[in-house]
Enzyme design. Structure first.
Site, short mmCIF file in Angstrom:
data_model
loop_
_atom_site.label_atom_id
_atom_site.label_comp_id
_atom_site.label_asym_id
_atom_site.label_seq_id
_atom_site.Cartn_x
_atom_site.Cartn_y
_atom_site.Cartn_z
N GLU A 42 45.58 47.59 41.73
CA GLU A 42 44.30 47.87 41.06
C GLU A 42 44.46 49.12 40.18
OE1 GLU A 42 41.11 46.71 40.54
OE2 GLU A 42 40.83 48.62 39.50
N ARG A 121 26.41 44.92 43.67
CA ARG A 121 27.85 44.65 43.54
C ARG A 121 28.71 45.56 44.41
NH1 ARG A 121 29.86 42.20 38.60
NH2 ARG A 121 28.14 41.25 37.52
N ARG A 201 20.76 46.95 31.01
CA ARG A 201 20.74 46.78 32.46
C ARG A 201 20.25 48.05 33.12
NH1 ARG A 201 25.88 43.45 34.40
NH2 ARG A 201 25.18 44.35 36.32
N ASP A 314 37.45 36.24 35.60
CA ASP A 314 37.16 36.58 34.20
C ASP A 314 38.42 36.65 33.34
OD1 ASP A 314 34.48 36.63 34.70
OD2 ASP A 314 34.14 38.64 33.90
N ALA A 327 30.79 35.10 38.47
CA ALA A 327 31.45 35.56 39.70
C ALA A 327 31.64 34.38 40.65
CB ALA A 327 30.64 36.66 40.37
C1 LIG Z 1 25.65 41.76 32.32
C2 LIG Z 1 26.38 40.85 33.27
C3 LIG Z 1 25.69 40.25 34.34
C4 LIG Z 1 26.34 39.34 35.20
N1 LIG Z 1 25.64 38.76 36.21
C5 LIG Z 1 26.25 37.80 36.97
C6 LIG Z 1 25.53 37.13 38.02
O1 LIG Z 1 24.35 37.40 38.29
N2 LIG Z 1 26.19 36.19 38.75
C7 LIG Z 1 27.51 35.88 38.53
O2 LIG Z 1 28.06 35.01 39.22
N3 LIG Z 1 28.21 36.52 37.56
C8 LIG Z 1 27.62 37.45 36.78
N4 LIG Z 1 28.33 38.09 35.81
C9 LIG Z 1 29.76 37.76 35.65
C10 LIG Z 1 30.59 38.51 36.71
O3 LIG Z 1 30.32 39.89 36.62
C11 LIG Z 1 32.07 38.27 36.51
O4 LIG Z 1 32.31 36.90 36.33
C12 LIG Z 1 32.88 38.76 37.72
O5 LIG Z 1 32.65 40.12 37.96
C13 LIG Z 1 34.37 38.51 37.47
O6 LIG Z 1 35.12 39.05 38.51
P1 LIG Z 1 36.67 39.30 38.31
O7 LIG Z 1 37.17 39.81 39.62
O8 LIG Z 1 37.31 38.10 37.72
O9 LIG Z 1 36.79 40.43 37.18
P2 LIG Z 1 36.29 41.93 37.21
O10 LIG Z 1 35.08 42.10 38.03
O11 LIG Z 1 36.24 42.38 35.80
O12 LIG Z 1 37.47 42.73 37.96
C14 LIG Z 1 38.68 43.02 37.32
C15 LIG Z 1 39.42 44.08 38.14
O13 LIG Z 1 40.70 44.28 37.56
C16 LIG Z 1 40.95 45.65 37.36
N5 LIG Z 1 41.82 45.76 36.18
C17 LIG Z 1 41.49 45.53 34.88
N6 LIG Z 1 42.57 45.68 34.10
C18 LIG Z 1 43.60 46.02 34.91
C19 LIG Z 1 44.97 46.31 34.69
N7 LIG Z 1 45.51 46.29 33.44
N8 LIG Z 1 45.76 46.62 35.75
C20 LIG Z 1 45.25 46.63 37.02
N9 LIG Z 1 43.95 46.37 37.29
C21 LIG Z 1 43.14 46.06 36.25
C22 LIG Z 1 39.57 46.26 37.14
O14 LIG Z 1 39.56 47.65 37.43
C23 LIG Z 1 38.72 45.43 38.12
O15 LIG Z 1 38.76 45.99 39.42
C24 LIG Z 1 27.71 39.02 34.97
C25 LIG Z 1 28.41 39.64 33.92
C26 LIG Z 1 27.76 40.53 33.09
C27 LIG Z 1 28.54 41.18 31.96
#
Ligand SMILES: Cc1cc2nc3c(=O)[nH]c(=O)nc-3n(C[C@H](O)[C@H](O)[C@H](O)COP(=O)(O)OP(=O)(O)OC[C@H]3O[C@@H](n4cnc5c(N)ncnc54)[C@H](O)[C@@H]3O)c2cc1C
Length: 427
Positions: A42, A121, A201, A314, A327
């Protein structure tokens, strides 16, 4: 203390997960639960999430239970449902946000199996972190480059260190470095694109919101739809806090700032919702520590994997939040990935497992990105052929989430395992 997971000694490989958000941690827990050796890298100094709400639908709930019931138990500890007169199954009330009424005329209530189920979250992430043993987590490891050596992967981090693993799963979010390694940095889908929408937000102490709006509007989830924008509110933190997201449309369609999240200019926010019903004005005026988020999403990637590198969450299919499902899709990914990897014993078989994951997960997760984008235009009364025809808006809203919520995840698991085993038998 995290549970003890028995890693299967017959598995002669190690998986690196990069990124410890909801998608990454669910993947790590799922892999450990299946006895798959994994380490997570991370970028941040600790696992951390922002102080905003995220709502998860019935499909996400089922996926959590299927990955590891402990994930769902952790979710239930911090999940909040609607708090006023609500049976648990109530999702959102839809209101006309810019008509001449005081509270916005209500025109539709929607329901689903789990109802509105939202978490703060950071609290939910704490529950996931509690399931990850310390020795598998590495912090301050910002991935900069990936080298695919054919029979292993080398990760290069910003602190100058490297790590060697049999394969890599990139869960590094919308600005994913791993996506670039899979697609190539110049591919048209490598980088996320602006969707012409942005969101304000913020959080409001529930007692303040209820004093101004009354219990029903404050404690139950509401969506106010208007011309060019929409505002949604839902309770989090067991009803102590109201989560607010107010969406608007960028008239020139461009986001030129390199920052995607910025501190809020309140006057600009008020002017975006000029002429809206008094209830929405009260909500905006109460928002604490608000910020503004530019909403980007990914164009469809032609694949989620290349040899021993795969992407999920994502990193693979970042979407706008208009279905409340991004998510949830990351959690579904973690389910399919961990269940397929449960069948893999040799490093040489990993690319086939990633291919099976890709085949099952790509169509559904990319459909979600597309439909979420369309939902944004629908909520803002700008959908082609629908606009502000309220009958059509209502009809579309009434059924648009069903395919997300009612999906058969057991069938997906079986299909992914079948594809993996059939491809393996062919060798
Ligand atoms: C305004 C908004 C509201 C939302 N509301 C909802 C909702 O109500 N319900 C829902 O299901 N979804 C919602 N989403 C979507 C949801 O937030 C994402 O789909 C979800 O958080 C994706 O999770 P993830 O683990 O794939 O990515 P992320 O949560 O982006 O996690 C990525 C992780 O990787 C780490 N990272 C990044 N780059 C690197 C690197 N180069 N090296 C090492 N680590 C790295 C980051 O620090 C982070 O910990 C919303 C999104 C937004 C923008």
């Amino acid at each position: 203390m995290a549970p003890h997971y028995e890693v299967n000694a017959d598995r002669k490989y190690s998986i690196a997960v990069v990124g410890g958000g909801i998608g990454g941690l669910c993947t790590v827990i799922g892999l450990l639960h299946q006895g798959v050796p994994v380490e997570v890298y991370e970028a941040a100094p600790s696992f951390a999430e922002i102080g905003a709400g995220v709502s998860l639908g019935p499909n996400a709930s089922r996926a959590m239970k299927m990955i590891d019931p402990a994930i769902h138990e952790g979710f239930e500890k911090c999940a909040t449902n609607n708090g006023f007169d609500a049976s648990k199954n109530f999702w959102f009330s839809f209101r006309k946000g810019d008509d001449s009424s005081e509270f916005g005329t209500k025109f539709l209530d929607l329901w689903c199996e789990t109802g509105q189920s939202s978490v703060h979250r950071a609290r939910f992430l704490d529950e996931l972190v509690a399931l990850v043993p310390d020795h598998v987590a590495h912090f301050g490891k910002r991935l900069e480059e990936v080298e695919d050596k054919g029979d292993h992967i080398v990760l290069h981090f910003a602190d100058g260190t490297t790590a060697k693993h049999s394969a890599l799963i990139g869960c590094d979010g919308i600005k994913s470095k791993v996506r670039l390694a899979v697609l190539g940095p110049d591919h048209p889908a490598a980088h996320a694109v602006f969707t012409e929408k942005y969101a304000y937000r913020g959080l409001i102490p529930m007692d303040d919101a209820a004093a101004l709006l009354g219990d029903e509007l404050a404690r139950n989830s509401q969506m106010y739809l208007g011309h060019g924008g929409h505002i949604l509110t839902f309770p989090i933190e067991h009803g102590k806090t109201m989560n607010v997201v107010a969406f608007s449309t960028k008239s020139d369609g461009k986001w030129e700032d390199s920052e995607w999240v910025k501190p809020l200019n309140r006057d600009e926010m008020y002017s975006d919702f000029e002429g809206w019903v008094p209830a929405t004005k009260k909500i905006l005026s109460l928002m604490q520590k608000p910020d503004i988020w530019a909403l980007f999403n990914h164009l469809p990637a032609p694949t989620y994997h290349k040899n021993r590198i795969c992407i999920l969450g994502d990193a693979a299919h970042a979407s706008t939040p208009h279905n409340g499902a991004g998510a949830g899709q990351a959690i579904e990914d973690a389910l399919i990935m961990s269940r397929v990897m449960a069948h893999v014993y040799s490093a040489a078989d990993i690319p086939r497992a990633f291919a099976a994951f890709d085949k099952v997960r790509r169509p559904r997760s990319q459909r979600q990105v597309k439909v979420a984008n369309e939902s944004g235009w629908l909520y803002d009364l700008q959908a082609p052929g629908i606009g502000d025809d309220w009958d059509k808006v209502e009809q579309t809203l009434a059924t648009k989430q069903q395919w997300i919520w009612e999906h058969d995840l057991e069938a997906d698991v079986k299909e992914a395992v079948r594809i993996y085993q059939e491809e393996s038998a062919r060798l």
